[in-house]
Design a protein around this motif. Structure first.
Motif, short mmCIF file in Angstrom:
data_model
loop_
_atom_site.label_atom_id
_atom_site.label_comp_id
_atom_site.label_asym_id
_atom_site.label_seq_id
_atom_site.Cartn_x
_atom_site.Cartn_y
_atom_site.Cartn_z
N ALA A 400 0.41 12.30 11.37
CA ALA A 400 0.37 13.40 10.86
C ALA A 400 0.20 14.53 11.96
CB ALA A 400 -1.09 13.61 10.10
N GLN A 403 3.18 17.37 11.81
CA GLN A 403 3.26 17.96 10.57
C GLN A 403 2.74 19.17 10.36
OE1 GLN A 403 2.78 15.32 7.27
NE2 GLN A 403 3.39 13.64 8.33
N ASN A 404 3.36 20.08 9.63
CA ASN A 404 2.76 21.44 9.36
C ASN A 404 1.89 21.67 8.21
OD1 ASN A 404 4.42 22.53 11.41
ND2 ASN A 404 6.21 22.70 10.07
N SER A 405 1.71 20.41 7.37
CA SER A 405 0.65 20.27 6.43
C SER A 405 -0.47 20.62 6.70
CB SER A 405 0.74 18.86 5.79
OG SER A 405 2.01 18.60 5.52
N PHE A 406 -1.52 21.11 5.69
CA PHE A 406 -2.87 21.39 5.71
C PHE A 406 -3.49 21.29 4.24
CE2 PHE A 406 -0.66 25.44 4.78
CZ PHE A 406 -1.59 25.80 3.78
N GLY A 407 -4.66 21.35 4.23
CA GLY A 407 -5.54 21.68 2.79
C GLY A 407 -6.09 20.15 2.48
N ASP A 409 -5.47 18.18 -0.13
CA ASP A 409 -4.43 17.14 -0.22
C ASP A 409 -3.90 16.12 1.04
OD1 ASP A 409 -4.83 17.42 -2.88
OD2 ASP A 409 -2.80 18.52 -3.19
N PHE A 410 -3.57 17.29 2.08
CA PHE A 410 -3.33 16.59 3.28
C PHE A 410 -4.10 15.76 4.03
CE2 PHE A 410 -2.75 17.48 8.12
CZ PHE A 410 -1.87 16.64 8.05
N LYS A 411 -5.53 16.19 3.85
CA LYS A 411 -6.58 15.69 4.60
C LYS A 411 -6.83 14.20 3.76
CE LYS A 411 -9.29 19.68 6.16
NZ LYS A 411 -10.26 20.58 6.00
N GLN A 413 -4.65 12.24 2.30
CA GLN A 413 -3.43 11.70 2.75
C GLN A 413 -3.67 10.89 4.12
OE1 GLN A 413 0.31 13.59 3.04
NE2 GLN A 413 0.03 14.53 0.86
#
Length: 568
Positions: A400, A403-407, A409-411, A413
């Motif tokens: 991770a 990656q540009n993910s956040f929030g 759901d990302f946490k 994962q």
């Protein structure tokens, strides 16, 4: 723990001197002390006591500055060794200072050194495999190098002897070219490795996938605790679960009352008496005071590590040995070997998403050599062979990082394990080439004004052909075992990355072509023994440290026998 000679005591005479306290030096000290010899161990670096001096043994990455990364100042201290990728804040204190201990690379060569009590036995990978007559007879059969003066039958009882004391875990296979050790219970393959084992052995009859044979205790042994599957071995193990000089052989030597350790002792040379026809002692420089001191002994074991032992021998000159102690043959410093490394394949394994594993097993799988064993497996592309090490595991949160993910759901994962991955990397044998060499460089001096080493060595066409075959076979095996998204790799690295330096003071049958005899005695100075990697006549394709242990115990037994007979 031991009697430390840290004040340049007036008593400078001992029965035996051991130069170096790593894997072979620790064994030499144990054997000589247990046989009643007052033994001085000369250690170039500082004292490292078991448990007491393992400062990072229980730290997590977030407990360390820069999450375990090195500062610019620390990187500068290890400007050579840092190329290995093995040096972080968790182990930096166990690696030698490259600025104070320079060496010259005529051709690129990575030399990893550890200057403290225990040497690289604190840092090693602990893979332990016996050699066989396939290895000891190879030079004689294919004409590379010189014939070993020993065979498997000569060293077999000594393998058993050191294994029983050190503690080697593994499973028996009954392969003549990879003899079984005296084993403690084996570590367990994980579910993916078990599945791939069945697939590989079905697809490739004659090939085997086994758990690595390693110097890790899987049960309590000789007063030491069993492995806790922390995989923090190179920081020092507080349980004594893996073999190191600090946890195993030096305490045994100390228990006899015959051991003295002198730290901060830069060995300048071994002193040879032309009239007596033998060595009489060792000349050192105190690393802290620069004082020159001479210690005397009846026998001397040189165990400073492959290249450092040869450096000492080259620097030990006299009227009898103008080109270095024991260098009548001109072979001292030549025939440097290492194992090729970082060639293989990796990929993703489907299924098993509902399974995981417990702990961080400090061991992997092993696929023993299967080429050039006989006429049926003979290659016309190269001589000798290779084996594979590797393993399976699940990718984790590190994926991770980019990656540009956040929030939320990302946490969430991040707490889910990633896909199963499997990799294998080959270790192939390097031939003993005369022009792969080291020599003294008087133009580049170390901190103490001593000549340093220049290294002029490279892998040649046979090793490159072996590596080509390694990558092809690795990809093919993974493909036929059902692994997906396979990537083959060949890092084309220089020598030294295997950290298995061997040769440069080889054993042999003829004093005209070798430095040492069948008992590791210098041909022209029979009371000097060399039993670390410098003594090796060929390199096999398996890890060499178990062989160093056995050869050292055998040589120490011979040395004491010869002393008692007044032959040396």
């Amino acid at each position: 723990m031991a009697n430390f000679n840290i004040d340049a005591e007036k008593d400078v005479t001992y029965d035996a001197i051991v130069i170096g306290s790593g894997i072979s030096g620790g064994w030499a000290a144990k054997e000589l002390c247990e046989k009643g010899l007052k033994t001085l161990v000369l250690e170039r670096g500082r004292i490292v006591e078991h448990v007491v001096d393992y400062p990072t043994m229980n730290l997590d990455p977030w407990d360390m500055e820069l999450r375990g990364g090195l500062t610019p100042e620390e990187q500068k201290k290890h400007y050579k060794g840092i190329r290995s990728g093995f040096i972080g804040k968790d182990t930096e204190h166990f690696h030698a200072n490259d600025e104070e201990n320079p060496y010259t690379e005529d051709k690129p060569f990575l030399w990893i050194r550890a200057h403290q009590m225990g040497g690289r036995s604190i840092l090693w990978g602990k893979q332990t495999y016996r050699w066989s007559d396939l290895d000891f007879e190879a030079n004689a059969k294919d004409g590379y190098g010189v014939d070993w003066p020993i065979r498997y039958k000569d060293i077999e009882p000594w393998y058993t002897y050191v294994e029983k004391f050190a503690g080697i875990s593994g499973e028996p296979l009954g392969l003549p070219h990879l003899p079984d050790s005296h084993f403690l219970p084996a570590m367990e393959l994980n579910c993916v490795e078990k599945d791939l084992k069945q697939r590989l052995e079905k697809q490739f009859p004659g090939r085997h996938l086994i758990i690595g044979r390693c110097a890790h205790l899987t049960v309590p042994h000789n007063g030491r605790g069993q492995c806790q599957y922390r995989n923090r071995c190179s920081r020092g193990c507080p349980y004594g679960a893996y073999f190191s000089s600090n946890a195993v052989t030096l305490p045994a030597a100390n228990a006899t009352g015959n051991l003295t350790i002198r730290p901060f002792s830069i060995v300048q040379s071994i002193i040879y008496d032309d009239q007596l026809g033998k060595a009489t002692g060792v000349r050192i420089i105190d690393a802290e005071t620069n004082e020159a001191i001479e210690y005397k002994a009846r026998i001397i074991f040189c165990n400073a590590s492959c290249l450092s032992s040869t450096q000492i021998l080259l620097n030990s000159k006299s009227n009898r040995f103008e080109n270095g102690l024991g260098n009548d043959s001109g072979e001292l410093g030549h025939n440097l070997m290492d194992h090729t490394y970082r060639i293989g394949a990796m990929g993703r394994v489907e299924g098993f998403d509902d399974k995981y594993y417990k702990g961080r097993r400090p061991n992997g799988i092993y696929i023993p050599r299967y080429v050039n064993l006989d006429e049926a497996t003979k290659s016309d592309k190269f001589v000798r062979g290779f084996g594979f090490q590797g393993g399976a595991g699940r990718a984790g949160a590190r994926e991770a990082a980019n990656q540009n993910s956040f929030g939320a759901d990302f946490k969430e994962q991040l707490f889910q394990p990633g896909p199963w991955e499997f990799f294998i990397t080959g270790f192939s044998e390097c031939l003993p080439y005369h022009d792969n060499r080291v020599y003294l460089n008087k133009d580049v001096l170390d901190k103490w004004g001593q000549p340093t080493l220049s290294i002029d060595a490279e892998f040649k066409e046979n090793e490159k052909a072996l590596n080509d075959r390694i990558q092809v076979d690795a990809v093919e095996m993974l493909e036929r075992c059902g692994v997906k998204d396979i990537v083959g790799f060949n890092n084309h690295h220089e020598m030294g990355y295997g950290i298995h330096e061997m040769g440069t003071a080889r054993m042999g049958r003829d004093p005209k072509t070798s430095v040492l005899n069948e008992f590791n005695q210098v041909h022209g100075a029979k009371n000097v023994f060399v039993t670390d990697g410098a003594c090796m006549t060929s390199s096999s394709c398996v890890n060499p440290s178990l062989t160093y242990m056995a050869i050292t115990a055998r040589a120490a037994d011979h040395a004491v026998s010869e002393l008692n007979k007044q032959n040396i």
